[in-house]
Design a protein around this motif. Structure first.
Motif, PDB file in Angstrom:
ATOM      1  N   ASN A 198      47.151  38.448  74.333  1.00 20.92           N
ATOM      2  CA  ASN A 198      45.843  37.964  73.869  1.00 20.92           C
ATOM      3  C   ASN A 198      44.710  38.458  74.764  1.00 20.92           C
ATOM      4  OD1 ASN A 198      47.066  36.593  71.768  1.00 20.92           O
ATOM      5  ND2 ASN A 198      47.013  34.595  72.773  1.00 20.92           N
ATOM      6  N   ASP A 245      35.522  34.365  74.516  1.00 23.06           N
ATOM      7  CA  ASP A 245      35.226  35.651  75.143  1.00 23.06           C
ATOM      8  C   ASP A 245      35.931  35.645  76.488  1.00 23.06           C
ATOM      9  OD1 ASP A 245      34.219  37.871  76.430  1.00 23.06           O
ATOM     10  OD2 ASP A 245      32.176  37.617  75.652  1.00 23.06           O
ATOM     11  N   THR A 278      41.850  32.625  70.309  1.00 21.17           N
ATOM     12  CA  THR A 278      41.280  33.836  70.911  1.00 21.17           C
ATOM     13  C   THR A 278      40.016  34.257  70.180  1.00 21.17           C
ATOM     14  OG1 THR A 278      43.489  34.565  71.573  1.00 21.17           O
ATOM     15  CG2 THR A 278      41.773  36.250  71.475  1.00 21.17           C
ATOM     16  N   GLN A 279      39.999  34.024  68.865  1.00 17.55           N
ATOM     17  CA  GLN A 279      38.860  34.432  68.043  1.00 17.55           C
ATOM     18  C   GLN A 279      37.588  33.661  68.393  1.00 17.55           C
ATOM     19  OE1 GLN A 279      42.022  34.058  66.820  1.00 17.55           O
ATOM     20  NE2 GLN A 279      42.313  36.246  66.605  1.00 17.55           N
ATOM     21  N   ASP A 303      46.394  33.288  69.092  1.00 19.97           N
ATOM     22  CA  ASP A 303      45.796  34.243  68.158  1.00 19.97           C
ATOM     23  C   ASP A 303      46.022  33.720  66.747  1.00 19.97           C
ATOM     24  OD1 ASP A 303      45.066  36.382  66.530  1.00 19.97           O
ATOM     25  OD2 ASP A 303      45.698  37.876  68.009  1.00 19.97           O
ATOM     26  N   ARG A 359      40.243  46.058  75.396  1.00 21.31           N
ATOM     27  CA  ARG A 359      40.537  47.399  74.877  1.00 21.31           C
ATOM     28  C   ARG A 359      39.566  48.457  75.392  1.00 21.31           C
ATOM     29  NH1 ARG A 359      44.417  47.836  70.938  1.00 21.31           N
ATOM     30  NH2 ARG A 359      45.222  45.864  70.117  1.00 21.31           N
ATOM     31  N   ASP A 386      44.225  42.339  74.566  1.00 19.50           N
ATOM     32  CA  ASP A 386      43.684  42.702  73.256  1.00 19.50           C
ATOM     33  C   ASP A 386      42.161  42.673  73.283  1.00 19.50           C
ATOM     34  OD1 ASP A 386      44.513  43.520  70.631  1.00 19.50           O
ATOM     35  OD2 ASP A 386      43.696  41.640  69.867  1.00 19.50           O
ATOM     36  N   GLN A 387      41.589  41.834  74.179  1.00 21.09           N
ATOM     37  CA  GLN A 387      40.136  41.781  74.344  1.00 21.09           C
ATOM     38  C   GLN A 387      39.639  42.717  75.449  1.00 21.09           C
ATOM     39  OE1 GLN A 387      38.253  37.982  74.596  1.00 21.09           O
ATOM     40  NE2 GLN A 387      39.191  37.170  72.754  1.00 21.09           N
TER      41      GLN A 387
END
Length: 372
Positions: A22, A366, A362-363, A183, A28, A25-26
């Protein structure tokens, strides 16, 4: 762009590994490295994002050779294991040049912590388990020394942070809380996958089968009491694997419950089980947070959790979003299961629990700002 290095002991299915996925993935837009102390992966490794470069030590001839000897002559482990770690430390200190800005110890192990300590740049340590377990370990004094050398300690809930500060006497300014995340896009994608079972109703546990941290025995005893009272209660599935699987199977057989309590092994998609379960039982003796508990709440299954020192009470807000029972209280657990099975108005609690779980999504977070 930051160069971020994570150090982990191994990478096998669990809450820590899900949280790592998770996070990266943020990240990237950053360059991410993952150093694994032991090259031990299972199916969840396939979910690691493509921006992560994995570094292990098996390419080092001496490490590879010593591990082979250790595997065949395990009585030499007290000598070989420290020697392997020393070689890894020297390699990370003098030969591995990642030009990292931040190194994050992402496992509650001494080996991952000391490999983080010898790296360049800022040093973070992420605490996943109950700090008391770490403090009371044989290397507790070394953990304490290395934690004080870190630039940042990250705890995963407020109760854990408070306990950590009490035990390790570290300046509160160097600690912060970053809640674990789920997630919800992944859960929504996989929870509707077909579940091949004949049982319309079933009780569920999803857990590593390890009696040191999970109280399977009390759950099985509680189920046995219910079964003796009512032969129509749903069966129970345990999804997961671990070192005490053989012992748990023997205990179930001893109570003649082999057809009622069924071990299903690991499943890379536990969400289809959660979505179809009647009750989810989270029975930990010791915990850091409890990611799987939040996942079950998001799948709208009523939950019962043990009120261990850290984690479930904070997640469930003192029982507002699910039942809390005392660790090891078989009768309380049995009554809690029975109460949920009889409750015709459970829908409201399930909806509230899902809303609570979604706040950890996660959405909605930040993580870059929360961590750095």
């Amino acid at each position: 762009m930051k160069n971020v290095v994570f150090v982990m002991h191994r990478f096998r299915t669990g809450g820590v590994e899900k949280m790592f996925i998770n996070i990266v993935d943020q990240l990237r837009s950053e360059k991410v490295y993952l150093i694994v102390v032991h090259k031990d992966f299972d199916g969840i490794a396939q979910q690691i994002p493509g921006n992560v470069e994995i570094i292990d030590f098996d390419h080092l001839f001496l490490v590879h050779s010593l591990r082979r000897v250790n595997g065949s002559l395990q009585f030499l482990s007290p000598l070989l294991a420290p020697l392997i770690l020393v070689i890894q430390i020297l390699y990370c200190k003098f030969l591995l040049n990642l030009k990292q800005d931040v190194t994050i110890n992402f496992s509650d192990t001494f080996s991952s912590l000391i490999l983080t300590y010898v790296q360049k740049g800022e040093k973070f340590s992420w605490i996943h388990s109950n700090p008391r377990v770490i403090k009371n370990s044989s290397l507790g004094f070394l953990y304490s020394f290395l934690y004080k050398k870190c630039d940042q300690i990250i705890c995963i809930c407020n109760d854990q942070k408070k306990l950590f500060l009490d035990l390790f006497k570290i300046d509160e300014k160097s600690t912060k809380v970053v809640y674990n995340t789920i997630d919800t896009n992944v859960i929504d994608k996989y929870k509707n996958e077909e579940l091949k079972t004949q049982d319309e109703k079933f009780i569920l546990m999803v857990s590593r089968i390890d009696n040191r941290s999970k109280d399977f025995i009390s759950v099985i005893k509680a189920y046995n009491l219910l079964w003796l009272e009512d032969k129509n209660i749903p069966c129970m599935y345990i999804v997961g694997a671990g070192p005490d699987e053989g012992f748990i199977k023997s205990f179930i057989k001893e109570l003649q419950l082999e057809d009622r309590i069924i071990l299903k092994g690991n499943d890379t998609n536990p969400y289809k089980w959660m979505k179809n379960a009647s009750i989810f039982i989270f029975s930990s003796k010791s915990e850091g947070f409890g990611l799987v508990l939040i996942e079950a709440m998001y799948c709208e299954v009523p939950v019962i959790a043990t009120d261990c020192e850290v984690g479930p009470r904070e997640i469930l807000k003192n029982g507002e979003f699910g039942q809390l029972v005392q660790v090891g209280d078989v009768l309380q657990l049995k009554n809690g299961i029975s109460e949920i099975l009889r409750d015709d108005n459970i829908g409201k609690i399930k909806a509230l629990a899902k809303e609570r779980a979604a706040s950890f999504s996660t959405q909605n977070r930040d993580l870059m700002k929360e961590i750095f």
